[in-house]
Scaffold this motif. Structure first.
Motif, mmCIF file in Angstrom:
data_model
loop_
_atom_site.group_PDB
_atom_site.id
_atom_site.type_symbol
_atom_site.label_atom_id
_atom_site.label_comp_id
_atom_site.label_asym_id
_atom_site.label_seq_id
_atom_site.Cartn_x
_atom_site.Cartn_y
_atom_site.Cartn_z
ATOM 1 N N VAL A 133 -1.969 -0.772 -4.712
ATOM 2 C CA VAL A 133 -0.532 -0.700 -4.470
ATOM 3 C C VAL A 133 0.351 -1.226 -5.601
ATOM 4 C CG1 VAL A 133 -0.551 -2.844 -3.094
ATOM 5 C CG2 VAL A 133 1.308 -1.228 -2.808
ATOM 6 N N PRO A 134 0.055 -2.354 -6.260
ATOM 7 C CA PRO A 134 0.982 -2.798 -7.315
ATOM 8 C C PRO A 134 1.103 -1.784 -8.445
ATOM 9 C CG PRO A 134 -0.546 -4.554 -6.715
ATOM 10 C CD PRO A 134 -1.071 -3.289 -6.115
ATOM 11 N N MET B 242 6.765 -7.156 -2.099
ATOM 12 C CA MET B 242 6.033 -6.548 -0.986
ATOM 13 C C MET B 242 4.747 -5.876 -1.453
ATOM 14 S SD MET B 242 7.236 -7.268 1.910
ATOM 15 C CE MET B 242 6.231 -6.100 2.839
ATOM 16 N N SER B 243 4.739 -5.376 -2.687
ATOM 17 C CA SER B 243 3.506 -4.764 -3.191
ATOM 18 C C SER B 243 2.431 -5.825 -3.386
ATOM 19 C CB SER B 243 3.764 -4.012 -4.504
ATOM 20 O OG SER B 243 3.994 -4.894 -5.579
ATOM 21 N N MET C 182 -1.003 -6.097 -1.427
ATOM 22 C CA MET C 182 -2.272 -6.246 -2.130
ATOM 23 C C MET C 182 -3.103 -7.358 -1.494
ATOM 24 S SD MET C 182 -3.060 -7.095 -6.159
ATOM 25 C CE MET C 182 -2.404 -8.751 -6.057
ATOM 26 N N ALA C 183 -2.465 -8.511 -1.282
ATOM 27 C CA ALA C 183 -3.182 -9.628 -0.665
ATOM 28 C C ALA C 183 -3.604 -9.296 0.756
ATOM 29 C CB ALA C 183 -2.298 -10.879 -0.679
ATOM 30 N N TYR C 184 -2.678 -8.732 1.524
ATOM 31 C CA TYR C 184 -2.921 -8.465 2.939
ATOM 32 C C TYR C 184 -4.055 -7.462 3.135
ATOM 33 C CZ TYR C 184 -1.415 -8.299 7.842
ATOM 34 O OH TYR C 184 -1.357 -8.410 9.207
ATOM 35 N N LEU D 184 -9.226 -2.101 1.096
ATOM 36 C CA LEU D 184 -9.453 -2.428 -0.308
ATOM 37 C C LEU D 184 -8.614 -1.544 -1.224
ATOM 38 C CD1 LEU D 184 -11.222 -4.375 -1.954
ATOM 39 C CD2 LEU D 184 -12.907 -2.535 -2.162
ATOM 40 N N ALA D 185 -8.587 -0.241 -0.914
ATOM 41 C CA ALA D 185 -7.781 0.676 -1.724
ATOM 42 C C ALA D 185 -6.298 0.354 -1.596
ATOM 43 C CB ALA D 185 -8.045 2.117 -1.287
ATOM 44 N N ALA D 186 -5.858 0.088 -0.378
ATOM 45 C CA ALA D 186 -4.448 -0.243 -0.149
ATOM 46 C C ALA D 186 -4.060 -1.506 -0.905
ATOM 47 C CB ALA D 186 -4.186 -0.418 1.348
#
Length: 403
Positions: free
Chosen positions: A76-77, A347-348, A352-354, A70-72
């Motif tokens: 990330v964006p 990629m950010s 986020m989605a991943y 969740l944090a990752a």
């Protein structure tokens, strides 16, 4: 020296790096991916002992994956945008320092809430790495070898699944789960040193603001579709895979040794899938994703139908791993192909989605496991992966070049 001391304009040309140092840097970034991924997914192989030691349910332990993911995903964006002018070598060493300290705290933490909070902080570091790692590797080798460097870095995923997670399970069986995280803290520190020594200075080359990052899927329809497919695929895969150990213990009374073998088999299948995907995505990126998804669905059905037999489990897991390798490589290529001019920003969003869906998959899977039974998480995986396949099959039929 602060981070900003090494910051240069994104327009600053990259100094020529010797081929030897460039590939040593690629190896260090690959090792970083190995460490980040095994740290994030390590609880999957340790759910049962963590649950018993910490006095919480298996579903609750799954929140260790949820918190980090969740944090990752959510952070990330913003972090990538806020650090858009920070030298990437300095940024990566900082991320690895956070990982080393986080693994150390996990190893010695006296209670579950502290572990969960630590995993949350580690997740921010993990998410930023996923957004910048591949692009860093592509920049430090000759331009003609950039795609090969990206493929080498992504092989860290296979190494992590073949070696890292099973090794963590094996170390836990020989000692305990705290020893496993202590060893990973040491490995994180070693990779920190490798990155600091081998990577050249890398001024940021992709200065994109937070607003521009979030405008990408609004303006870019192909990227938006890819992100939706990623959501379905990751929810399905990790919703089921997070609970492989308790599922096998419940359905086959599997021993720790057999579970270790199963995880190695899955990782081996993933390595094979990465190799196959590397050949097929150049011919049909769309077809690679669809066929890989169908194989994954077939593997999960096999797990439900013949998974009471050891040979059935092995067959299902190697197919599942193979499919994961193909689909994983396909979705990364689809993301980069949809937004080639905004590499880190795209990629950010992928990250986020991943990672958010890793978290949600583990959370939803934990709810199913606790309230319906662990078999239900496999059905959850089948349905979500099927949705991803249907969406991909119903959109553009043309081939898309790979990275």
């Amino acid at each position: 020296m602060s981070m900003q001391d090494e910051t240069n304009s994104p327009a600053t040309p990259q100094k020529q790096v010797s081929p030897t140092r460039g590939w040593l840097g690629v190896a260090a970034i690959t090792a970083s991916l190995f460490i980040f991924l095994t740290t994030e997914l390590m609880p999957i192989g340790l759910l049962t002992p963590l649950s018993a030691s910490l006095g919480v349910s298996v579903g609750s332990v799954g929140l260790m994956v949820t918190a980090q993911g969740l944090a990752a995903g959510l952070g990330v964006p913003f972090i990538v945008a806020w650090t858009r002018r920070v030298n990437r070598r300095r940024l990566l060493t900082t991320l690895l320092a956070v990982l080393a300290v986080g693994n150390l705290i996990t190893a010695i933490a006296p209670n579950y809430p502290l572990i969960l909070g630590t995993r949350l902080i580690m997740g921010f570091a993990s998410g930023v790495f996923w957004a910048i790692g591949v692009s860093m590797a592509m920049r430090i080798v000759p331009a003609t070898h950039a795609n090969r460097a990206a493929a080498v870095v992504m092989s860290g995923i296979s190494i992590a699944t073949v070696v890292g997670i099973p090794l963590g399970t094996l170390l836990e069986s020989a000692g305990d789960w705290r020893t496993t995280f202590l060893i990973w803290a040491g490995l994180s520190a070693l990779v920190f040193l490798a990155v600091a020594v081998t990577l050249p200075s890398l001024p940021s080359a992709n200065a994109v603001s937070v607003r521009e990052v979030f405008e990408l899927p609004v303006r870019n329809v192909p990227l938006r579709l890819v992100l939706v497919m990623v959501v379905f695929f990751v929810l399905g895969h990790f919703g089921a895979y997070t609970f492989v150990r308790p599922y096998l213990e419940d359905s086959t009374s599997a021993t720790v040794g057999f579970i270790t073998v199963v995880l190695i088999v899955f990782g081996t299948g993933g390595a094979i899938g990465n190799f196959i995907g590397g050949q097929t995505v150049n011919k049909s990126l769309r077809g690679s994703f669809i066929v890989g998804g169908l194989i994954m669905i077939a593997a999960l059905v096999m797990l439900l139908t013949i998974g009471t037999y050891d040979v059935g489990v092995i067959a299902a897991m190697i197919l599942w791993g193979l499919a994961f390798g193909v689909v994983q490589l396909s979705q990364i290529n689809m993301t980069l192909s949809a937004a080639p001019e905004t590499f880190e920003a795209a990629m950010s969003l992928n990250t986020m989605a991943y990672n958010t869906c890793i978290a949600l998959g583990a959370l939803i899977g934990g709810l199913f496991a606790d309230h319906v039974g662990v078999t239900s998480v496999v059905w959850f995986g089948i349905v979500l992966v099927a949705l991803a396949v249907i969406l991909r099959a119903s959109t553009g039929r043309g081939t898309t070049p790979a990275i």
